[in-house]
Write an enzyme that holds these catalytic residues in place. Structure first.
Site, short mmCIF file in Angstrom:
data_model
loop_
_atom_site.label_atom_id
_atom_site.label_comp_id
_atom_site.label_asym_id
_atom_site.label_seq_id
_atom_site.Cartn_x
_atom_site.Cartn_y
_atom_site.Cartn_z
N ASP A 46 -12.97 5.98 3.19
CA ASP A 46 -13.22 4.63 2.69
C ASP A 46 -12.17 4.27 1.63
O ASP A 46 -12.18 4.83 0.54
CB ASP A 46 -14.63 4.54 2.08
N TYR A 51 -7.58 -0.38 -4.21
CA TYR A 51 -7.44 0.99 -4.73
C TYR A 51 -5.97 1.43 -4.82
O TYR A 51 -5.65 2.44 -5.42
CB TYR A 51 -8.21 2.02 -3.87
N LYS A 76 -10.52 -2.78 2.85
CA LYS A 76 -11.20 -4.00 2.39
C LYS A 76 -10.20 -5.05 1.92
O LYS A 76 -9.16 -4.71 1.33
CB LYS A 76 -12.16 -3.65 1.23
#
Ligand code: NAD
Length: 277
Positions: A46, A51, A76
């Site tokens: 994930d 990030y 995402k």
């Protein structure tokens, strides 16, 4: 090796119920940490544009020698790219950074309700989904009101809703809403970034079962049928967090852990969070 169960999403795609989260892993440490997870047996990673380590996740998947189709990768859409065309371009960048020709799951990271119209953003994700470059699309941090709008105004129902869940914030209402609409629930910060690990109820259960508090907490998530991806850069913890399939919590243990809920979020409230990077 432990067999990780899979969850079947509403479009038939299978996702391993236990994965590895890479939030707050420095890019320079991400290849090594992800390789440790893949060596341990994790087959679900994930990540997110936010990030800053998508490139390194892609590199680790290649270096692992595993076939691309044997590793489930989620990323995402970052908050600054909610405008329709920005979302399309951001997805292209994510695929380029990972150096993949498809992604397994792409999520809207936050609804950002005061910033723009997430329904229009979702239509961009639908377009990407129809192009075949992502196997499933979903959302993160969506509340029932946000989900109701997507379900009423768009065509593809989200496959998952990734939300903060841990013993101090069990989110049973939102989980029930998701389940009632065939949306799988993913639990982020499943051990509340370590904040639940000294809890006396959890440590008592852990002592009785000869497990660690982290293992008991992660097992609680799995028995609720949620999808989890704990994060650690320490090999022994990465292994510990994967050893969850040779013990079980009783119904009484499950209920005692759920009863620890006290409305404690570790992260922001999605209704008011409008952070732009
Ligand atoms: P987490 O609950 O997984 O906790 C991680 C921290 O707990 C680590 O930094 C480590 O210090 C500690 N830890 C891990 N395993 C341990 C063990 N066995 N024993 C003792 N300590 C241990 O928190 P997280 O990283 O915030 O959440 C997991 C993943 O969820 C993230 O990596 C990310 O992929 C995702 N996430 C998503 C969102 C979102 O908005 N969608 C937000 C936060 C996190």
């Amino acid at each position: 090796m432990n067999a990780v169960p899979t969850v079947t999403l509403n479009n038939g795609v299978q996702i391993p119920q236990l994965g590895f989260g890479v939030y707050q892993i420095e890019p320079a440490a991400t290849v090594a940490a992800t390789l440790v997870a893949l060596e341990t047996g994790y087959r679900h990673i994930d990540t997110a544009e936010m990030y800053g380590n998508e490139k390194e996740v892609g590199q680790a998947v290649r270096e692992s020698g595993l076939a691309r189709e044997d590793v489930f990768v989620t990323s995402k859409l970052n908050n600054g790219y909610h405008a329709h065309n920005d979302a399309l371009k951001a997805f292209d960048r994510t695929l380029d950074d990972l150096r993949f020709d498809y992604l397994d799951l792409f999520l809207i990271h936050w609804p950002m309700p005061a910033v723009g119209d997430f329904v229009d953003t979702w239509r961009a994700l639908e377009e990407i989904y129809r192009s075949g470059r992502v196997k499933a699309i979903g959302v993160s941090n969506f509340q029932p009101d946000h989900l109701r709008r997507l379900l009423a105004e768009t065509e593809v129902a989200p496959a998952v809703n990734q939300i903060e869940i841990h013993p101090y914030f069990p989110q049973d209402e939102l989980r029930a809403f998701d389940a009632g609409h065939r949306i799988a629930t993913e639990a982020w910060s499943p051990i509340a970034q370590g904040k639940v690990l000294d809890d006396p109820t959890l440590t008592d259960i852990a002592r009785r079962l000869n497990r660690t508090t982290a293992q008991v907490t992660l097992r609680w998530h799995l028995q609720r049928n949620d999808i989890v991806f704990p994060k650690s850069v320490t090999r022994s913890r990465v292994e510990e967090n994967f050893a969850l399939f040779d013990f079980e919590l009783t119904e009484a243990d499950m209920a005692a852990i759920t009863a620890l809920g006290r409305g404690d979020r570790t992260g922001p409230d999605p209704d008011t969070f409008n952070y732009l990077p």
